[in-house]
Design a protein around this motif. Sequence first.
Motif, PDB file in Angstrom:
ATOM      1  N   LEU A   1       1.427  18.617   0.671  1.00 55.06           N
ATOM      2  CA  LEU A   1       1.386  17.355  -0.061  1.00 55.06           C
ATOM      3  C   LEU A   1       2.519  16.443   0.381  1.00 55.06           C
ATOM      4  N   SER A   2       3.693  17.012   0.651  1.00 61.36           N
ATOM      5  CA  SER A   2       4.813  16.218   1.154  1.00 61.36           C
ATOM      6  C   SER A   2       4.460  15.570   2.485  1.00 61.36           C
ATOM      7  N   GLY A   3       3.598  16.236   3.252  1.00 64.58           N
ATOM      8  CA  GLY A   3       3.186  15.704   4.544  1.00 64.58           C
ATOM      9  C   GLY A   3       2.436  14.395   4.435  1.00 64.58           C
ATOM     10  N   TYR A   4       1.860  14.118   3.254  1.00 61.68           N
ATOM     11  CA  TYR A   4       1.189  12.842   3.060  1.00 61.68           C
ATOM     12  C   TYR A   4       2.189  11.695   2.942  1.00 61.68           C
ATOM     13  N   ALA A   5       3.438  12.008   2.677  1.00 68.52           N
ATOM     14  CA  ALA A   5       4.479  10.975   2.668  1.00 68.52           C
ATOM     15  C   ALA A   5       5.129  10.896   4.038  1.00 68.52           C
ATOM     16  N   CYS A   6       5.631  12.029   4.523  1.00 69.77           N
ATOM     17  CA  CYS A   6       6.286  12.066   5.835  1.00 69.77           C
ATOM     18  C   CYS A   6       6.359  13.517   6.302  1.00 69.77           C
ATOM     19  N   ALA A   7       6.141  13.728   7.587  1.00 61.82           N
ATOM     20  CA  ALA A   7       6.140  15.090   8.128  1.00 61.82           C
ATOM     21  C   ALA A   7       7.533  15.714   8.104  1.00 61.82           C
ATOM     22  N   ILE A   8       8.573  14.884   8.147  1.00 55.45           N
ATOM     23  CA  ILE A   8       9.934  15.426   8.231  1.00 55.45           C
ATOM     24  C   ILE A   8      10.345  16.153   6.945  1.00 55.45           C
TER      25      ILE A   8
ATOM     26  N   ALA B   1       4.075   5.531  -5.585  1.00 56.01           N
ATOM     27  CA  ALA B   1       4.047   5.449  -7.052  1.00 56.01           C
ATOM     28  C   ALA B   1       3.019   6.426  -7.613  1.00 56.01           C
ATOM     29  N   GLY B   2       1.864   6.520  -6.949  1.00 52.96           N
ATOM     30  CA  GLY B   2       0.832   7.460  -7.398  1.00 52.96           C
ATOM     31  C   GLY B   2       1.303   8.899  -7.330  1.00 52.96           C
ATOM     32  N   ILE B   3       1.971   9.253  -6.229  1.00 50.81           N
ATOM     33  CA  ILE B   3       2.502  10.612  -6.089  1.00 50.81           C
ATOM     34  C   ILE B   3       3.568  10.878  -7.145  1.00 50.81           C
ATOM     35  N   SER B   4       4.389   9.869  -7.447  1.00 52.10           N
ATOM     36  CA  SER B   4       5.422  10.022  -8.467  1.00 52.10           C
ATOM     37  C   SER B   4       4.806  10.246  -9.841  1.00 52.10           C
ATOM     38  N   ILE B   5       3.719   9.540 -10.142  1.00 50.01           N
ATOM     39  CA  ILE B   5       3.025   9.736 -11.422  1.00 50.01           C
ATOM     40  C   ILE B   5       2.487  11.156 -11.521  1.00 50.01           C
ATOM     41  N   LEU B   6       1.913  11.661 -10.443  1.00 54.58           N
ATOM     42  CA  LEU B   6       1.403  13.037 -10.445  1.00 54.58           C
ATOM     43  C   LEU B   6       2.529  14.037 -10.664  1.00 54.58           C
ATOM     44  N   GLU B   7       3.690  13.773 -10.064  1.00 52.02           N
ATOM     45  CA  GLU B   7       4.840  14.665 -10.231  1.00 52.02           C
ATOM     46  C   GLU B   7       5.351  14.635 -11.668  1.00 52.02           C
TER      47      GLU B   7
ATOM     48  N   ILE C   1       4.516  24.564   9.397  1.00 59.33           N
ATOM     49  CA  ILE C   1       5.191  23.553  10.227  1.00 59.33           C
ATOM     50  C   ILE C   1       4.311  23.150  11.407  1.00 59.33           C
ATOM     51  N   ALA C   2       3.541  24.100  11.926  1.00 65.39           N
ATOM     52  CA  ALA C   2       2.678  23.810  13.079  1.00 65.39           C
ATOM     53  C   ALA C   2       1.582  22.811  12.751  1.00 65.39           C
ATOM     54  N   VAL C   3       1.058  22.853  11.518  1.00 68.05           N
ATOM     55  CA  VAL C   3      -0.107  22.012  11.179  1.00 68.05           C
ATOM     56  C   VAL C   3       0.254  20.784  10.344  1.00 68.05           C
ATOM     57  N   ILE C   4       1.479  20.688   9.868  1.00 71.38           N
ATOM     58  CA  ILE C   4       1.878  19.539   9.040  1.00 71.38           C
ATOM     59  C   ILE C   4       1.619  18.194   9.730  1.00 71.38           C
ATOM     60  N   PRO C   5       1.852  18.054  11.061  1.00 69.49           N
ATOM     61  CA  PRO C   5       1.590  16.754  11.701  1.00 69.49           C
ATOM     62  C   PRO C   5       0.134  16.303  11.623  1.00 69.49           C
ATOM     63  N   LEU C   6      -0.783  17.187  11.270  1.00 67.47           N
ATOM     64  CA  LEU C   6      -2.183  16.794  11.141  1.00 67.47           C
ATOM     65  C   LEU C   6      -2.454  16.047   9.836  1.00 67.47           C
ATOM     66  N   LEU C   7      -1.526  16.119   8.900  1.00 68.06           N
ATOM     67  CA  LEU C   7      -1.702  15.448   7.615  1.00 68.06           C
ATOM     68  C   LEU C   7      -1.375  13.953   7.747  1.00 68.06           C
ATOM     69  N   THR C   8      -2.038  13.137   6.950  1.00 65.69           N
ATOM     70  CA  THR C   8      -1.892  11.684   7.050  1.00 65.69           C
ATOM     71  C   THR C   8      -0.610  11.226   6.382  1.00 65.69           C
ATOM     72  N   CYS C   9       0.436  10.996   7.184  1.00 60.18           N
ATOM     73  CA  CYS C   9       1.714  10.532   6.649  1.00 60.18           C
ATOM     74  C   CYS C   9       1.653   9.030   6.388  1.00 60.18           C
TER      75      CYS C   9
ATOM     76  N   GLN D   1       0.829  -1.201   0.000  1.00 55.73           N
ATOM     77  CA  GLN D   1       0.000   0.000   0.000  1.00 55.73           C
ATOM     78  C   GLN D   1       0.869   1.258   0.000  1.00 55.73           C
ATOM     79  N   ILE D   2       1.939   1.230   0.775  1.00 59.11           N
ATOM     80  CA  ILE D   2       2.847   2.375   0.829  1.00 59.11           C
ATOM     81  C   ILE D   2       3.526   2.576  -0.525  1.00 59.11           C
ATOM     82  N   PHE D   3       3.929   1.469  -1.159  1.00 57.42           N
ATOM     83  CA  PHE D   3       4.556   1.543  -2.483  1.00 57.42           C
ATOM     84  C   PHE D   3       3.604   2.163  -3.498  1.00 57.42           C
ATOM     85  N   ILE D   4       2.335   1.733  -3.474  1.00 64.21           N
ATOM     86  CA  ILE D   4       1.345   2.261  -4.422  1.00 64.21           C
ATOM     87  C   ILE D   4       1.099   3.738  -4.170  1.00 64.21           C
ATOM     88  N   LEU D   5       1.069   4.159  -2.907  1.00 63.50           N
ATOM     89  CA  LEU D   5       0.895   5.573  -2.594  1.00 63.50           C
ATOM     90  C   LEU D   5       2.038   6.399  -3.168  1.00 63.50           C
TER      91      LEU D   5
END
Length: 616
Positions: A330-337, A294-300, A356-364, A288-292
């Motif tokens: 959008l990067s926050g959907y991969a990882c907050a760091i 891959a999908g982001i890479s296709i959009l890029e 930076i304050a609200v990024i942790p609310l995004l689904t990493c 599932q992580i790989f597909i996520l």
Amino acid sequence: MSSDSNTNKKHIILIGPPNSGKTTLFNWLTGYKARVVNYPGSTVDYLTGDPLDKYNLPYKIIDTPGVYSIFPKNPSEHITQKILTETPVHTVLVSIDISRLHRQLPLVFQLKAMGLPVAVALTMTDLVDQKYDISKLSKTLGGIPVFSVQGKLGQGVTELAQGISKLSHKPGTRMSVEDISKLQSKFFEQTDEIIEKLLPKEIKGIEFTKKADRILLHPIFGTVSFISIMMILFSSIFWLAAPLMDLVDMGFSVIAEKTLQLGDSLFIDFLSNGVITSFAAVSVFIPQIFILFAGISILEDSGYLARAVSLMDTFFSKIGLSGRSFIPFLSGYACAIPACLSARNLTSRTERWIVIAVIPLLTCSARLPVYSLLLSLFFYDDSPWKAGLWMTIIYCGSMVLASIGAYILSLVIRSNSSNPFVMELPIYRRPLLFGVVLAAWRRSFSYIKGAGPLIFIFALLMWGALNFPRNADWSPSEQMENSYAGQFGKAIEPAFEQMGTDWRVGIGLISAFVAREVFVSTLATLFQITGDAEESSLQHSLLKKMRLAQNKRGDPVFTPLSLGVLILFFMISLQCLSTTAVVQRETNSTLFAVTQLFLLNFLAYFISVGIYQILS
């Protein structure tokens, strides 16, 4: 600079606008072997690496943050300027997109005016059919060497390396920044002349791009398209990954079964019910992580991601941010760091702090195994599309939560600085399968490498806490309840009973502060996945035992309400100490980082408790 830069060894400095193919070229030259270096006195990182041996280049290569000009407006651009002026340099290699010459070529004239040894890497050349004369272009640029490359395929990279190795630059006349700024209009005039005389008029995909943008950038149709694309991406995380997840699950099940057959000792039990079970619980979600990714890479790669950023500009302006903030969002959907790191490109300090304050609310991606487990339990034996739909709602809901948080903060922290949003929209291109798979694999491998050691360490600790102290007369359930983990769990259980869970889930929630993925591996250990004969699947065994789990009153631990509350808790809470460390570094404020950590977890707990108590 780094220790590398304090030597007299010269460097090839890669510079160019965002999305010009600069980092792709860097990856080809270094073989994807790069080190992240922190600029002294700054929180801004850049990449440095050694060229592959086959290129025979005795220089280190630096990939700088993307810039449009030498006049810096944000921290990343300031560091790029410092690298240019303070690093021993052999060649400043400017990456220029052939389809965006009018906007990007003036950067070459600026660098030449600084007296730097400049060469040009003309990228995206596969977008043109007609021939263009590189030698004439070089002559028109005042003798600046020009090399044609196709970054995605690696064509022309060898010739570029050979050409750079033969260059012998003469020191140029250095102009002041003030004088260079006065020549900006002249630089654009020169660019227009070059485009008119030497370069092809036809660029592939321009007409298609114009037609597609009439829909994809439309205020209504564009928004509908964006939501539809996101739904397809997040739904595919379930239905497309299912067969691969079954294969991973089956593999770990066989390994666990074979391990148990090796003997009846504590060490064998640790390997099977500790290590293998913990890794299986998390690894099953890697497809599932790989597909996520891959999908982001296709959009890029397709060019759509830039449209999504542009489309969101109007919305973000209403919550006190600019469309540029959508990139770290959008990067926050991969990882907050990396999302926090990408906030450096925001020119407004206030906007950076809000983002930076609200990024942790995004689904990493670390939350993905947690949501997948809870939704699989919620929709047990039900159609996969329902879990996929709710996964989409969760992802969109996290954007809503982050937007609400940003809006509230923008009302409290007002900024007088303006941050105009300008982004070039690339031509739509067909993503290359190799590039998509490689990007998804690298990101997934990075996830595995980061999570693996934590899972092993916590599997060891959790297994030990569940198996000691030991008493031969205890039944399995008595062993669990009287173990160190059981004793600790019973002590904290009253706090988590308010959320509708028991002590086992409470321990899982606390373990998630190490890494969110550990929540899944902890539950797998606590609910003792043993790979019983009647179960050929560790994942199915875990789900079955969780469905049958009861609290001390004999009520089910996992109900639709308690599962919903757990999902809400994970959506709000900040359970990643690594993110807190990065936030402290990026804001240079321990108070900011600690306040964020406390506040988000405080809100997550009390909102979850409140909703459970009201609805129960």
